[in-house]
Design a protein around this motif. Structure first.
Motif, PDB file in Angstrom:
ATOM      1  N   TYR A  61       0.818  -1.203   0.000  1.00  0.00           N
ATOM      2  CA  TYR A  61       0.000   0.000   0.000  1.00  0.00           C
ATOM      3  C   TYR A  61       0.857   1.260   0.000  1.00  0.00           C
ATOM      4  CZ  TYR A  61       1.082  -0.372   4.967  1.00  0.00           C
ATOM      5  OH  TYR A  61       1.740  -0.479   6.172  1.00  0.00           O
ATOM      6  N   LEU A  62       2.135   1.134   0.354  1.00  0.00           N
ATOM      7  CA  LEU A  62       3.038   2.273   0.280  1.00  0.00           C
ATOM      8  C   LEU A  62       3.498   2.553  -1.142  1.00  0.00           C
ATOM      9  CD1 LEU A  62       5.339   1.625   3.399  1.00  0.00           C
ATOM     10  CD2 LEU A  62       3.477   3.292   3.194  1.00  0.00           C
ATOM     11  N   GLY A  63       3.306   1.585  -2.027  1.00  0.00           N
ATOM     12  CA  GLY A  63       3.750   1.710  -3.407  1.00  0.00           C
ATOM     13  C   GLY A  63       4.789   0.656  -3.742  1.00  0.00           C
ATOM     14  N   THR A  98       9.811  -4.469  11.542  1.00  0.00           N
ATOM     15  CA  THR A  98       9.668  -3.562  10.402  1.00  0.00           C
ATOM     16  C   THR A  98       8.709  -2.439  10.759  1.00  0.00           C
ATOM     17  OG1 THR A  98      10.074  -5.365   8.843  1.00  0.00           O
ATOM     18  CG2 THR A  98       9.034  -3.381   7.974  1.00  0.00           C
ATOM     19  N   LEU A  99       9.084  -1.212  10.420  1.00  0.00           N
ATOM     20  CA  LEU A  99       8.288  -0.033  10.740  1.00  0.00           C
ATOM     21  C   LEU A  99       8.000   0.752   9.465  1.00  0.00           C
ATOM     22  CD1 LEU A  99       7.035   1.905  12.873  1.00  0.00           C
ATOM     23  CD2 LEU A  99       9.267   3.042  12.957  1.00  0.00           C
ATOM     24  N   PRO A 100       6.751   0.762   8.977  1.00  0.00           N
ATOM     25  CA  PRO A 100       6.390   1.614   7.836  1.00  0.00           C
ATOM     26  C   PRO A 100       5.976   3.004   8.312  1.00  0.00           C
ATOM     27  CG  PRO A 100       4.562   0.174   8.364  1.00  0.00           C
ATOM     28  CD  PRO A 100       5.646  -0.127   9.363  1.00  0.00           C
ATOM     29  N   LEU A 101       6.322   4.024   7.550  1.00  0.00           N
ATOM     30  CA  LEU A 101       6.012   5.397   7.925  1.00  0.00           C
ATOM     31  C   LEU A 101       5.572   6.195   6.711  1.00  0.00           C
ATOM     32  CD1 LEU A 101       9.000   6.276  10.332  1.00  0.00           C
ATOM     33  CD2 LEU A 101       6.632   5.822  10.997  1.00  0.00           C
ATOM     34  N   ARG A 145      15.347   1.321   5.241  1.00  0.00           N
ATOM     35  CA  ARG A 145      15.684   0.298   4.251  1.00  0.00           C
ATOM     36  C   ARG A 145      15.264   0.692   2.849  1.00  0.00           C
ATOM     37  NH1 ARG A 145      16.345  -4.673   6.755  1.00  0.00           N
ATOM     38  NH2 ARG A 145      16.969  -5.366   4.666  1.00  0.00           N
ATOM     39  N   SER A 146      14.141   1.389   2.716  1.00  0.00           N
ATOM     40  CA  SER A 146      13.655   1.837   1.414  1.00  0.00           C
ATOM     41  C   SER A 146      12.767   3.048   1.614  1.00  0.00           C
ATOM     42  CB  SER A 146      12.890   0.710   0.691  1.00  0.00           C
ATOM     43  OG  SER A 146      11.792   0.270   1.464  1.00  0.00           O
ATOM     44  N   TYR A 147      12.655   3.874   0.571  1.00  0.00           N
ATOM     45  CA  TYR A 147      11.865   5.103   0.694  1.00  0.00           C
ATOM     46  C   TYR A 147      11.481   5.609  -0.690  1.00  0.00           C
ATOM     47  CZ  TYR A 147      15.516   8.185  -1.098  1.00  0.00           C
ATOM     48  OH  TYR A 147      16.413   8.820  -1.920  1.00  0.00           O
ATOM     49  N   ILE A 148      10.554   6.551  -0.702  1.00  0.00           N
ATOM     50  CA  ILE A 148      10.182   7.276  -1.910  1.00  0.00           C
ATOM     51  C   ILE A 148       9.647   8.636  -1.493  1.00  0.00           C
ATOM     52  CG2 ILE A 148       7.843   6.314  -2.012  1.00  0.00           C
ATOM     53  CD1 ILE A 148       8.046   6.477  -5.057  1.00  0.00           C
ATOM     54  N   GLU A 149      10.038   9.647  -2.211  1.00  0.00           N
ATOM     55  CA  GLU A 149       9.577  11.014  -1.963  1.00  0.00           C
ATOM     56  C   GLU A 149       8.632  11.427  -3.072  1.00  0.00           C
ATOM     57  OE1 GLU A 149      11.341  15.577  -1.396  1.00  0.00           O
ATOM     58  OE2 GLU A 149      12.688  13.885  -1.842  1.00  0.00           O
ATOM     59  N   LEU A 162       8.315   5.380   3.682  1.00  0.00           N
ATOM     60  CA  LEU A 162       9.529   4.605   3.905  1.00  0.00           C
ATOM     61  C   LEU A 162       9.234   3.366   4.731  1.00  0.00           C
ATOM     62  CD1 LEU A 162      10.694   5.113   7.098  1.00  0.00           C
ATOM     63  CD2 LEU A 162      10.950   7.398   6.154  1.00  0.00           C
ATOM     64  N   LYS A 163      10.178   2.444   4.655  1.00  0.00           N
ATOM     65  CA  LYS A 163      10.180   1.261   5.518  1.00  0.00           C
ATOM     66  C   LYS A 163      11.511   1.217   6.251  1.00  0.00           C
ATOM     67  CE  LYS A 163       9.140  -1.731   2.264  1.00  0.00           C
ATOM     68  NZ  LYS A 163       8.843  -3.037   1.614  1.00  0.00           N
ATOM     69  N   ALA A 164      11.434   1.096   7.569  1.00  0.00           N
ATOM     70  CA  ALA A 164      12.629   1.052   8.408  1.00  0.00           C
ATOM     71  C   ALA A 164      12.622  -0.238   9.223  1.00  0.00           C
ATOM     72  CB  ALA A 164      12.704   2.266   9.321  1.00  0.00           C
ATOM     73  N   GLU A 165      13.764  -0.568   9.763  1.00  0.00           N
ATOM     74  CA  GLU A 165      13.900  -1.778  10.577  1.00  0.00           C
ATOM     75  C   GLU A 165      14.564  -1.435  11.908  1.00  0.00           C
ATOM     76  OE1 GLU A 165      16.069  -6.189  10.513  1.00  0.00           O
ATOM     77  OE2 GLU A 165      16.146  -4.882   8.752  1.00  0.00           O
TER      78      GLU A 165
END
Length: 454
Positions: A61-63, A98-101, A145-149, A162-165
């Motif tokens: 859902y974040l893309g 895992t932490l989605p933001l 770990r990954s992101y998009i602006e 983004l997804k962080a760990e």
């Protein structure tokens, strides 16, 4: 007297749950007041899950166009670091989780941009429900770990997904607020203390040739890594059954069962047995990891309140953490509404199951940027459904969600997910917020034993 006190300090008393009689409830029915009811039979079996449980862990859902970041950052133990802190209400990040933001505030977006260019590490701390409340003095570093602006045309500002760990635990020494609104903290990275073998000084090594080692124990793996295991006397004695790892207790003042309570291998096995009562099977990759990683995985999947979760996060030893987790698994049988004046039973532990590869719980973020830790259960009681169902940004692709609230106090509890296709199993389940639930004892009393001391 001193010896007696030392012995008593090692003894742990466990409370065993007594089987209570199952109450008669309507199965997935609706009462006259519109209350959703479901059975809480302790002998319930896991539902047939044909759903691809890897989908929720991907956070699609974040893309699907997030940019992956390579490399890992590991900070030195006991070192003092200056980290930007991100307070999150109702969230206690555990290492490995895992932490989605989704960030919208300009200060937070600019902070993340600077972090990505530097070491991709920030600190996540728990914040109480009030935005002006102080943050907890213990937290976890999160590595992006990954992101998009993206540029949001509606608000004319850039946003970051983004997804962080979770990586390492830290203790907050002091905090200060910068001019741009970013909360900075001076933190100390907490080390993970590994205790030595208590029987090393008392064990008679002359009897090692008779020693029996389970094939999965660290001792056996160590011998295997040394080579020539097929010709070793130790390997040949595996089937003899003449000696065991706790035989050294015969030469000490404490009995065998005292040392067994502090053995990581036995603690892991007992926790796995208790997790079966929660309808949770431990993934093979989690079992193969170290006891430290396993203790973190259990802490991330136990549906505990913030106080108990912070208590586990503050422990510096995997043995302490595993012992506390085992005690909690044995004591708690139901999940209630966290509102003290309500205390309505919501979920029985045997109704909780995994809809994600991450385990019983998963962390998700909604379109408004609020992060929720979700406990999945295929049965629940005392809930009211609100508004119509929707599939917009569903955390579980293929399921539509409907808001659920407590019928006793009206507080938001989570969502009911309904399959949009007939072939999906289960056809419906509940995703309830961990922050909205409170674990309760079999007698219904609140336990104050696990309040954090920091």
């Amino acid at each position: 007297m001193e010896d007696e006190r030392r012995i008593i300090s090692l003894v742990e008393y466990h409370m065993h749950d007594e089987d209570s009689e199952s109450s008669d409830r309507e199965d997935d029915g609706i009462s006259s007041e519109g209350e959703i009811m479901a059975k809480g039979d302790k002998k319930s079996k896991n539902p047939n899950v044909s759903y691809d449980t890897s989908l929720p862990a991907q956070h699609t859902y974040l893309g699907n166009d997030l940019e992956e970041l390579s490399g890992r950052t590991l900070l030195d133990d006991d070192s003092c670091q200056s980290l930007p802190l991100l307070p999150l209400p109702g969230i206690v990040l555990i290492p490995g989780q895992t932490l989605p933001l989704q960030l919208f505030e300009p200060s937070a977006v600019s902070m993340v941009k600077r972090i990505i260019e530097k070491d991709r590490t920030l600190g996540i701390v728990n914040q109480h429900q009030s935005p002006s409340a102080d943050v907890a003095c213990i937290g976890t570093t999160a590595e992006i770990r990954s992101y998009i602006e993206r540029a949001d045309e509606d608000i004319r500002l850039s946003t970051i997904r983004l997804k962080a760990e979770g990586r390492q635990r830290f203790q907050v020494i002091e905090t200060r607020r910068q001019i741009d609104g970013v909360l900075m903290g001076k933190v100390r990275i907490l080390p993970e203390i590994t205790l030595d073998d208590p029987g090393e000084g008392a064990r008679l090594h002359c009897l090692d040739r008779f020693r029996t080692l389970p094939l999965s124990t660290p001792e056996h793996m160590k011998v295997k890594e040394q080579g020539s295991i097929a010709d070793s006397t130790l390997f040949k004695s595996l089937v003899r059954g003449k000696y065991d790892k706790f035989d050294f207790a015969n030469y000490t003042r404490w009995p065998r069962w005292v040392y067994q309570q502090y053995d990581t291998h036995l603690l892991v096995q007992r926790i796995k047995q208790e997790l079966e009562k929660w309808n949770c099977s431990v993934p093979a990759d989690k079992v193969a990891k170290t006891p430290v990683d396993f203790s973190y995985w259990v802490a991330a999947n136990l549906p505990l309140d913030d106080y108990k979760r912070l208590f586990l996060l503050g422990l510096n030893s995997d043995i302490q953490r595993l012992r506390c987790e085992l005690s909690m698994l044995e004591r708690y049988t139901v999940l209630c509404c966290r509102i003290s004046s309500c205390n309505k039973d919501i979920i029985n532990r045997c109704d909780v199951f995994s809809m994600s590869l991450e385990g019983l719980q998963g962390t998700y973020v909604n379109p408004s940027g609020y992060v929720h830790e979700i406990v999945t259960s295929y049965k629940a009681c005392g809930l009211l459904l609100q508004n119509r169902s929707s599939t917009e940004q569903s955390w579980f692709p293929g399921y539509a969600w409907t808001i659920a609230s407590c019928s006793g106090c009206g507080s938001h509890m989570g969502w009911k997910f309904t399959a949009t296709k007939r072939k999906l199993q289960p056809q419906q389940f509940w995703g309830l917020c961990r922050a909205a639930l409170r674990p309760a004892l079999c007698s219904g009393r609140e336990d104050e034993q696990w309040k954090p001391s920091f």
